[in-house]
Design a protein around this motif. Structure first.
Motif, PDB file in Angstrom:
ATOM      1  N   ARG A  14      49.771 -86.533  66.903  1.00 45.91           N
ATOM      2  CA  ARG A  14      49.909 -87.363  68.099  1.00 45.91           C
ATOM      3  C   ARG A  14      49.865 -86.486  69.340  1.00 45.91           C
ATOM      4  N   ARG A  15      49.431 -87.105  70.427  1.00 44.49           N
ATOM      5  CA  ARG A  15      49.465 -86.460  71.736  1.00 44.49           C
ATOM      6  C   ARG A  15      50.239 -87.386  72.653  1.00 44.49           C
ATOM      7  N   ALA A  16      51.381 -86.905  73.119  1.00 42.04           N
ATOM      8  CA  ALA A  16      52.212 -87.702  74.015  1.00 42.04           C
ATOM      9  C   ALA A  16      51.524 -87.850  75.356  1.00 42.04           C
ATOM     10  N   LEU A  17      51.661 -89.027  75.933  1.00 37.42           N
ATOM     11  CA  LEU A  17      51.149 -89.312  77.268  1.00 37.42           C
ATOM     12  C   LEU A  17      52.334 -89.662  78.151  1.00 37.42           C
ATOM     13  N   ARG A  18      52.174 -89.593  79.439  1.00 39.09           N
ATOM     14  CA  ARG A  18      53.229 -89.936  80.397  1.00 39.09           C
ATOM     15  C   ARG A  18      54.475 -89.075  80.220  1.00 39.09           C
TER      16      ARG A  18
ATOM     17  N   VAL B 239      44.602 -89.250  62.282  1.00 37.97           N
ATOM     18  CA  VAL B 239      44.754 -88.500  61.041  1.00 37.97           C
ATOM     19  C   VAL B 239      43.651 -87.447  61.050  1.00 37.97           C
ATOM     20  N   ALA B 240      44.043 -86.184  61.085  1.00 39.89           N
ATOM     21  CA  ALA B 240      43.081 -85.081  61.102  1.00 39.89           C
ATOM     22  C   ALA B 240      42.691 -84.740  59.674  1.00 39.89           C
ATOM     23  N   VAL B 241      41.390 -84.675  59.422  1.00 37.26           N
ATOM     24  CA  VAL B 241      40.855 -84.325  58.103  1.00 37.26           C
ATOM     25  C   VAL B 241      39.793 -83.251  58.272  1.00 37.26           C
ATOM     26  N   GLY B 242      39.366 -82.696  57.161  1.00 39.01           N
ATOM     27  CA  GLY B 242      38.248 -81.765  57.178  1.00 39.01           C
ATOM     28  C   GLY B 242      38.474 -80.518  57.995  1.00 39.01           C
ATOM     29  N   GLY B 243      39.691 -80.029  58.043  1.00 35.87           N
ATOM     30  CA  GLY B 243      39.970 -78.798  58.781  1.00 35.87           C
ATOM     31  C   GLY B 243      39.960 -78.953  60.287  1.00 35.87           C
ATOM     32  N   SER B 244      40.135 -80.180  60.788  1.00 36.14           N
ATOM     33  CA  SER B 244      40.042 -80.424  62.229  1.00 36.14           C
ATOM     34  C   SER B 244      41.351 -80.245  62.996  1.00 36.14           C
ATOM     35  N   VAL B 245      42.446 -79.912  62.318  1.00 39.13           N
ATOM     36  CA  VAL B 245      43.731 -79.753  63.006  1.00 39.13           C
ATOM     37  C   VAL B 245      43.639 -78.772  64.177  1.00 39.13           C
ATOM     38  N   PRO B 246      43.035 -77.589  64.017  1.00 33.86           N
ATOM     39  CA  PRO B 246      42.977 -76.666  65.165  1.00 33.86           C
ATOM     40  C   PRO B 246      42.253 -77.258  66.378  1.00 33.86           C
ATOM     41  N   PHE B 247      41.163 -77.996  66.159  1.00 32.10           N
ATOM     42  CA  PHE B 247      40.479 -78.623  67.286  1.00 32.10           C
ATOM     43  C   PHE B 247      41.414 -79.579  68.001  1.00 32.10           C
ATOM     44  N   TRP B 248      42.066 -80.455  67.250  1.00 32.28           N
ATOM     45  CA  TRP B 248      42.940 -81.456  67.874  1.00 32.28           C
ATOM     46  C   TRP B 248      44.136 -80.806  68.550  1.00 32.28           C
ATOM     47  N   GLU B 249      44.631 -79.700  68.002  1.00 32.59           N
ATOM     48  CA  GLU B 249      45.717 -78.977  68.680  1.00 32.59           C
ATOM     49  C   GLU B 249      45.256 -78.469  70.043  1.00 32.59           C
TER      50      GLU B 249
END
Length: 169
Positions: A159-163, A122-132
């Motif tokens: 989420r980040r898909a793996l495999r 769960v991205a909080v605090g404006g962290s969506v761009p970093f996680w993207e």
């Protein structure tokens, strides 16, 4: 000196509480919740060690797919058949930011998630761009709306898909 990640131990919990209070004052978690995460999955907990003291931490663990744990709530146990590797929290003090420390955490998370189909958070605090930039994508799921609002109006499940799995992105 460049801060480096190392395994978290029980003796680090006071530093985790101090960093959490400074970085996430709007998302408080009891000391017992943090200690339980470490006890349940120590292989997913790290400290970012600065020149003189810890300047960040990360807590992660296997979990149920599309069911992020509620904030400040004990897990009780980890699932027997997890569907995701959940990044519970990454917190860096301001002095540790902008030096690539969070990006250097990604190989640790990917290694810990080995065998699972995805990473989630769960991205909080404006962290969506970093996680993207780390390969995560926002998942719009109305079922999660109430839980996300318990964090704040800007919280996003990612989420980040793996495999090679890209289902439900």
């Amino acid at each position: 000196m460049r801060a480096g990640w190392r395994p978290m131990g029980c003796a680090d919990l006071p530093a985790v509480e101090r960093i959490a209070a400074a970085v996430h004052p709007g998302y408080p978690e009891d000391a017992a919740v943090l200690a339980e995460r470490l006890a349940l999955h120590p292989g997913g907990c790290w400290m970012l060690e600065g020149a003189e003291e810890p300047v960040g931490y990360a807590i992660s663990h296997p979990w149920h797919r599309r069911r992020p744990p509620a904030l400040n709530t004990p897990l009780g146990a980890l699932p027997d058949a997890p569907g995701t590797y959940y990044v519970h929290d990454v917190a860096l003090l301001p002095a540790a930011r902008g030096q690539g420390a969070a990006g250097r955490l990604m190989p640790l998370l990917l290694a810990a998630a080995r065998g699972l189909p995805e990473l989630s958070l769960v991205a909080v605090g404006g962290s969506v761009p970093f996680w993207e930039r780390q390969g995560f994508r926002v998942v719009d799921d109305p079922v999660l709306a109430d839980k996300l609002r318990s964090y704040d109006a800007e919280a996003r499940f990612m989420r980040r898909a793996l495999r090679g799995d890209t289902a439900d992105l």
